[in-house]
Structure formats: structure tokens, C-alpha cells
Scaffold this motif. Structure first.
Motif, PDB file in Angstrom:
ATOM      1  N   VAL A   1      -1.262  -2.898  -3.998  1.00 15.68           N
ATOM      2  CA  VAL A   1      -1.420  -2.206  -2.722  1.00 15.68           C
ATOM      3  C   VAL A   1      -1.492  -0.703  -2.980  1.00 15.68           C
ATOM      4  N   ASP A   2      -1.946   0.026  -1.964  1.00 11.31           N
ATOM      5  CA  ASP A   2      -1.926   1.486  -1.980  1.00 11.31           C
ATOM      6  C   ASP A   2      -0.802   1.952  -1.062  1.00 11.31           C
ATOM      7  N   SER A   3      -0.082   2.997  -1.478  1.00  9.62           N
ATOM      8  CA  SER A   3       0.991   3.548  -0.649  1.00  9.62           C
ATOM      9  C   SER A   3       0.550   4.892  -0.085  1.00  9.62           C
ATOM     10  N   ILE A   4       0.762   5.084   1.206  1.00  9.12           N
ATOM     11  CA  ILE A   4       0.371   6.308   1.895  1.00  9.12           C
ATOM     12  C   ILE A   4       1.593   6.830   2.642  1.00  9.12           C
ATOM     13  N   ALA A   5       1.989   8.068   2.355  1.00 10.30           N
ATOM     14  CA  ALA A   5       3.187   8.628   2.978  1.00 10.30           C
ATOM     15  C   ALA A   5       3.171  10.149   2.863  1.00 10.30           C
ATOM     16  N   THR A   6       4.101  10.777   3.555  1.00 10.03           N
ATOM     17  CA  THR A   6       4.294  12.221   3.467  1.00 10.03           C
ATOM     18  C   THR A   6       5.376  12.494   2.431  1.00 10.03           C
TER      19      THR A   6
ATOM     20  N   VAL B   1       6.527   4.583   5.032  1.00  9.97           N
ATOM     21  CA  VAL B   1       5.487   4.412   4.020  1.00  9.97           C
ATOM     22  C   VAL B   1       4.547   3.304   4.497  1.00  9.97           C
ATOM     23  N   ILE B   2       3.249   3.596   4.525  1.00  6.30           N
ATOM     24  CA  ILE B   2       2.260   2.586   4.903  1.00  6.30           C
ATOM     25  C   ILE B   2       1.676   1.976   3.635  1.00  6.30           C
TER      26      ILE B   2
END
Length: 336
Positions: A195-200, A307-308
Motif C-alpha cells: 500500500v501507499d501511505s499518505i499523511a502530514t 494516515v490514509i
């Protein structure tokens, strides 16, 4: 005479390095998938621990051997599909045509948005089906459930999520079936999947150029004064302005970042939280109460950060088999 110079310090690929507009990231790209299910999920970062597992990568030097692996734990309570959104293609890109909202919206959503009164869902569904011919893409609106976790908040986050399907009609039918339902981690992902993780990322405030860009500290004769943590030159005489590539002080951290190809080692059920909770709980988080995902390596952001996880856009040609995990450390993290 050949003049040598040092390569520049710091990447300019992520410029401008300014604070993210909002803490909940917006995912702009979703992979193509024929299976009619959600392409992503959101969870709260709990913390890190370590595990002992058998390396199932055939090309690894340690293939078949037991290895030590740092892991990140995400708490993923079920998310709710609260809406369906249709997009049309224009010369300016994708534009929203219309939305359909669920009937049974959570009251906690009133903390985030104004809940509609006297909403007629049947009319909204009929309208979205009328414009189906000119629809380019279908996405779903999803909200989280933070009050079920150890995160000290009640206001849910709302984000847009892609959905699989060959054509827009398939995606719309699948989205309407999911409308108003809870989605668990096992409905979207499986053990061993990439998976890919997308977050600030973690915010670090206003920092100087040495920490922010990695420039060298000036040596004695070059400094000419007590100032040593600055760049040697702001740029050439002409053009008579400072270029944006010059490393200067400013905001560091709290940027939206995407990390590709993170491997899911285990998706645990809420009844198995004792296998992951350390003595005394995780630092600055507490204990895991719901389903959880254990990801190999690190993820952006501090604990409690949303976290998406998205199905991998650049999936590696590696094994997606679930690894055999022999041990997960539950030693107390207090005082480490």
C-alpha cells in the motif's frame, strides 16, 4: 583552471516547504482496479514496535531466515461511507456534478459539517443516475470514527476515496450498495499487500538552513564573525534578486507526504489487541481498542495522526504472501 564546487544541499523537489493547508490529506490519484471495492482506508498512527518474522522475499539475501523488523501500528476502526460523488470531465479538469448522502448520518458529523434537514435521498439518486452518461468518475465520501479509539477527539475526519470498477456505472452501483455502511480493514486490504501511505509529517516549526536544508556549518576563517550557521552566499550579483533555490530558514515539517510500497504484515481483529498492546500502552497514544494494521517500517507523522492507506500505485513485482510472524514485542515503551 578547473573549479570544483560542492553539490547543492537539500532537495528542491518538494518546494515550497510550507505548512500543509489541512491535516487530513487529499488524495489526488487512485489506481485502476476492476474489483468493486474501496481503494483506500484511513487509520490513526499508534506508534512503533518490532517483530521477528520469516523473510519471504525470494530475492533477499536473508530469504527463509528469521529477521528483526521495525513495524508501525495503525488503529483502524470501521469507517463509514457517508456519500457518493459524481464527476464530469471539462476543459479545466474533473468537476463535481452532484452528490448523494446517506440517510443515517452520525450525529458527530455536526461537529464537522452542517447536516442537511429534510434531505430526499431518492431524488439525489435519481439525479445522479440521470447524469451517468456524462459522468467520468465516481468517488465516495468517507468519515472516520475517532471517538472509538484512544485519540482524544470526537470530530470525525472526512475524505474522498476511490472505488474500483471497469466503468462509471459499475462504480456507481457498488458505491450505492456501500452507502451508509461500515467498512472494515479486511474489506479493503489483506495480509502481505503493498500500500501507499499518505499523511502530514511531524511539524518542527521555524528552523535554520543547517537543519532545514543540511548545509555545512561555516569553518573559522569563512565565518568572519560569530555567525557560522548560515550560507556563504545569497546568490550572484545579477540577476539582482534572491533565487528560490537558495537554502534559507523557514518552516520545517508539517508537510503532506506520500510513501510508496509499504507492506502490510498483519491485519488484526479487535479481539486480538492483547497481542499488540505493550505494558502501559503506547507512548503518547494509549492502548489499541479496535482492529489494527501492522505495517513494515515507518510511516509519516506523529502518534494520533491520521494516515490514509491506498492500494499501491507503483506496485512492486514482489510476493504479496503474508509473512510468518513469530514474535511481536509487547515490552513496555515507558522510559525508552
Amino acid at each position: 583552471m578547473v573549479r570544483h564546487h560542492q553539490p547543492r544541499s537539500g532537495s528542491v523537489a518538494f518546494s515550497p516547504r510550507k505548512r500543509a493547508a489541512k491535516e487530513t490529506p487529499r488524495v489526488k490519484s487512485w489506481p485502476q482496479d476492476d474489483e468493486s471495492k474501496l481503494l483506500g482506508l484511513a487509520g490513526y498512527k499508534v506508534g512503533m514496535t518490532h517483530a521477528m518474522m520469516l523473510d519471504n522475499d525470494k530475492n533477499s539475501p536473508t530469504s527463509g531466515m528469521e529477521i528483526f523488523t521495525p513495524v508501525t501500528v495503525l488503529e483502524v476502526p470501521p469507517v463509514v461511507v457517508m456519500g457518493v460523488r459524481a464527476y464530469e470531465k471539462t476543459t479545466y479538469g474533473l468537476k463535481v456534478i452532484t452528490d448523494v448522502l446517506a440517510d443515517n448520518l452520525d450525529e458527530e458529523l455536526s461537529r464537522k459539517i452542517s447536516l442537511p434537514k429534510g434531505y430526499n435521498q431518492s431524488e439525489a439518486i435519481a439525479k445522479i443516475q440521470e447524469v451517468l452518461e456524462g459522468t467520468e468518475d465516481i468517488k465516495v465520501l468517507v468519515h472516520t470514527n475517532p471517538k472509538a479509539t484512544s485519540v482524544p477527539k470526537k470530530k470525525p475526519e472526512i475524505f474522498e476515496c476511490g472505488i474500483g470498477g471497469k466503468i462509471a456505472e459499475e462504480r456507481l452501483n457498488a458505491a450505492l450498495e456501500l452507502l451508509g455502511n461500515e467498512i472494515k480493514a479486511t474489506d479493503v486490504f489483506s495480509d502481505g499487500q503493498y500500500v501507499d501511505s499518505i499523511a502530514t509529517t511531524k511539524g518542527k516549526g521555524f528552523q535554520g538552513p543547517v537543519k532545514r536544508w543540511g548545509i555545512r556549518i561555516q569553518y573559522g576563517k569563512a565565518a568572519r564573525s560569530s555567525k557560522k550557521r548560515h550560507i556563504g552566499s545569497m546568490g550572484p550579483w545579477t540577476p539582482s534578486r534572491t533565487m528560490w533555490t537558495v537554502p534559507q530558514a523557514g518552516q520545517m515539517g508539517y508537510h503532506k507526504r506520500t510513501e510508496y510500497n509499504k507492506k502490510i504484515l498483519k491485519i488484526g481483529d479487535a479481539s486480538e489487541v492483547d497481542a499488540i498492546n505493550p505494558e502501559g500502552g503506547f507512548i503518547k497514544y494509549g492502548v489499541v481498542k479496535n482492529d489494527y494494521i501492522m505495517v513494515k517500517g515507518s510511516l509519516p507523522g506523529p502518534s494520533k495522526r491520521l494516515v490514509i492507506l491506498r492500494k499501491a500505485m507503483r506496485a512492486k513485482a514482489k510476493s504479496n504472501d503474508a509473512p510468518q510472524i513469530n514474535y511481536i514485542s509487547t515490552k513496555s515503551k515507558q522510559g525508552v
